[in-house]
Design a protein around this motif. Structure first.
Motif, mmCIF file in Angstrom:
data_model
loop_
_atom_site.group_PDB
_atom_site.id
_atom_site.type_symbol
_atom_site.label_atom_id
_atom_site.label_comp_id
_atom_site.label_asym_id
_atom_site.label_seq_id
_atom_site.Cartn_x
_atom_site.Cartn_y
_atom_site.Cartn_z
ATOM 1 N N ARG A 143 -11.560 4.059 -10.287
ATOM 2 C CA ARG A 143 -10.178 4.165 -9.832
ATOM 3 C C ARG A 143 -9.455 5.210 -10.685
ATOM 4 O O ARG A 143 -9.528 5.172 -11.912
ATOM 5 C CB ARG A 143 -9.489 2.808 -9.973
ATOM 6 C CG ARG A 143 -8.103 2.766 -9.389
ATOM 7 C CD ARG A 143 -7.565 1.352 -9.481
ATOM 8 N NE ARG A 143 -6.270 1.240 -8.836
ATOM 9 C CZ ARG A 143 -5.344 0.376 -9.186
ATOM 10 N NH1 ARG A 143 -5.563 -0.478 -10.169
ATOM 11 N NH2 ARG A 143 -4.206 0.335 -8.546
ATOM 12 N N GLN A 158 -9.567 4.556 0.171
ATOM 13 C CA GLN A 158 -9.899 3.318 -0.527
ATOM 14 C C GLN A 158 -8.924 2.187 -0.223
ATOM 15 O O GLN A 158 -9.077 1.086 -0.735
ATOM 16 C CB GLN A 158 -9.973 3.576 -2.031
ATOM 17 C CG GLN A 158 -11.084 4.529 -2.418
ATOM 18 C CD GLN A 158 -12.459 4.015 -2.008
ATOM 19 O OE1 GLN A 158 -12.709 2.816 -1.911
ATOM 20 N NE2 GLN A 158 -13.370 4.934 -1.762
ATOM 21 N N LEU A 159 -7.947 2.431 0.624
ATOM 22 C CA LEU A 159 -7.001 1.396 1.030
ATOM 23 C C LEU A 159 -7.610 0.651 2.210
ATOM 24 O O LEU A 159 -7.896 1.238 3.248
ATOM 25 C CB LEU A 159 -5.670 2.055 1.423
ATOM 26 C CG LEU A 159 -4.445 1.166 1.520
ATOM 27 C CD1 LEU A 159 -4.158 0.460 0.199
ATOM 28 C CD2 LEU A 159 -3.249 1.991 1.957
ATOM 29 N N CYS A 212 -0.278 4.025 -2.160
ATOM 30 C CA CYS A 212 -1.573 4.601 -1.801
ATOM 31 C C CYS A 212 -1.458 5.499 -0.573
ATOM 32 O O CYS A 212 -2.464 5.980 -0.057
ATOM 33 C CB CYS A 212 -2.579 3.491 -1.530
ATOM 34 S SG CYS A 212 -2.825 2.358 -2.909
ATOM 35 N N GLY A 230 0.773 -1.229 0.000
ATOM 36 C CA GLY A 230 0.000 0.000 0.000
ATOM 37 C C GLY A 230 0.808 1.284 0.000
ATOM 38 O O GLY A 230 0.245 2.369 0.125
ATOM 39 N N CYS A 269 -4.924 6.740 1.561
ATOM 40 C CA CYS A 269 -6.122 6.819 0.729
ATOM 41 C C CYS A 269 -7.280 6.126 1.446
ATOM 42 O O CYS A 269 -7.101 5.044 2.028
ATOM 43 C CB CYS A 269 -5.863 6.152 -0.625
ATOM 44 S SG CYS A 269 -7.312 6.176 -1.719
ATOM 45 N N CYS A 299 -3.555 5.948 -10.636
ATOM 46 C CA CYS A 299 -3.413 4.726 -9.836
ATOM 47 C C CYS A 299 -3.377 3.492 -10.737
ATOM 48 O O CYS A 299 -2.608 2.565 -10.496
ATOM 49 C CB CYS A 299 -4.567 4.604 -8.843
ATOM 50 S SG CYS A 299 -4.680 5.975 -7.677
ATOM 51 N N ILE A 337 -10.840 10.941 -6.000
ATOM 52 C CA ILE A 337 -10.940 9.540 -5.592
ATOM 53 C C ILE A 337 -12.278 9.426 -4.874
ATOM 54 O O ILE A 337 -12.613 10.315 -4.079
ATOM 55 C CB ILE A 337 -9.798 9.183 -4.607
ATOM 56 C CG1 ILE A 337 -8.435 9.435 -5.239
ATOM 57 C CG2 ILE A 337 -9.917 7.744 -4.123
ATOM 58 C CD1 ILE A 337 -7.277 9.441 -4.243
ATOM 59 N N PHE A 355 -9.596 -1.505 -7.042
ATOM 60 C CA PHE A 355 -8.857 -2.257 -8.050
ATOM 61 C C PHE A 355 -9.852 -2.886 -9.016
ATOM 62 O O PHE A 355 -10.793 -3.567 -8.626
ATOM 63 C CB PHE A 355 -7.995 -3.338 -7.387
ATOM 64 C CG PHE A 355 -7.014 -3.944 -8.327
ATOM 65 C CD1 PHE A 355 -5.810 -3.317 -8.606
ATOM 66 C CD2 PHE A 355 -7.296 -5.133 -8.976
ATOM 67 C CE1 PHE A 355 -4.903 -3.863 -9.496
ATOM 68 C CE2 PHE A 355 -6.404 -5.695 -9.863
ATOM 69 C CZ PHE A 355 -5.201 -5.052 -10.119
ATOM 70 N N ASN A 366 -4.269 -3.275 3.322
ATOM 71 C CA ASN A 366 -3.494 -2.434 2.405
ATOM 72 C C ASN A 366 -3.712 -2.811 0.947
ATOM 73 O O ASN A 366 -2.780 -2.790 0.143
ATOM 74 C CB ASN A 366 -2.007 -2.435 2.758
ATOM 75 C CG ASN A 366 -1.734 -1.694 4.038
ATOM 76 O OD1 ASN A 366 -2.389 -0.700 4.342
ATOM 77 N ND2 ASN A 366 -0.775 -2.159 4.807
ATOM 78 N N CYS A 415 -6.264 -2.008 -2.480
ATOM 79 C CA CYS A 415 -7.157 -0.989 -3.028
ATOM 80 C C CYS A 415 -8.560 -1.554 -3.226
ATOM 81 O O CYS A 415 -8.736 -2.562 -3.917
ATOM 82 C CB CYS A 415 -6.608 -0.470 -4.357
ATOM 83 S SG CYS A 415 -7.668 0.770 -5.129
ATOM 84 N N ARG A 416 -9.532 -0.894 -2.633
ATOM 85 C CA ARG A 416 -10.937 -1.303 -2.805
ATOM 86 C C ARG A 416 -11.425 -1.020 -4.227
ATOM 87 O O ARG A 416 -12.432 -1.569 -4.649
ATOM 88 C CB ARG A 416 -11.823 -0.548 -1.821
ATOM 89 C CG ARG A 416 -11.624 -0.937 -0.384
ATOM 90 C CD ARG A 416 -12.619 -0.170 0.512
ATOM 91 N NE ARG A 416 -12.404 -0.510 1.884
ATOM 92 C CZ ARG A 416 -11.720 0.223 2.759
ATOM 93 N NH1 ARG A 416 -11.171 1.369 2.370
ATOM 94 N NH2 ARG A 416 -11.572 -0.164 4.002
#
Length: 83
Positions: free
Chosen positions: A51, A36-37, A12, A9, A34, A55, A21, A46, A41, A43-44
């Motif tokens: 996104r 969204q992490l 991020c 992460g 972030c 990123c 974001i 992804f 760790n 990324c939600r």
């Protein structure tokens, strides 16, 4: 080329992101985690079209990410401060 380091992460957290974001409409400052992490760790967003493109384009590179999470944070932070 390797895949991202699980539970890292650093990308991020360390860099600033000027793009909107979900949950951070003004982007995020350098050194701020972030929203969204997730707790692992990861990324939600992804694979999600929401996104940010910056990123999506970021990819693992050993010279930047180093051998562990701490090196990645140090190196990405140093690069952010230099730019």
């Amino acid at each position: 080329m390797s895949a991202c380091r699980p539970s890292c992460g650093a990308c991020c957290i360390a860099p600033s992101i000027s793009s909107a974001i979900p949950g951070m409409p003004e982007g995020k400052p350098a050194g701020v985690r972030c929203v969204q992490l997730d707790e692992n760790n990861l990324c939600r967003l992804f694979g999600d079209p929401r996104r940010p493109a910056v990123c999506e384009r970021f990819d693992y590179d050993h010279s930047l990410c180093g051998d562990n999470r701490e090196q990645a944070l140090e190196r990405i932070t140093a690069l952010e401060q230099a730019t």
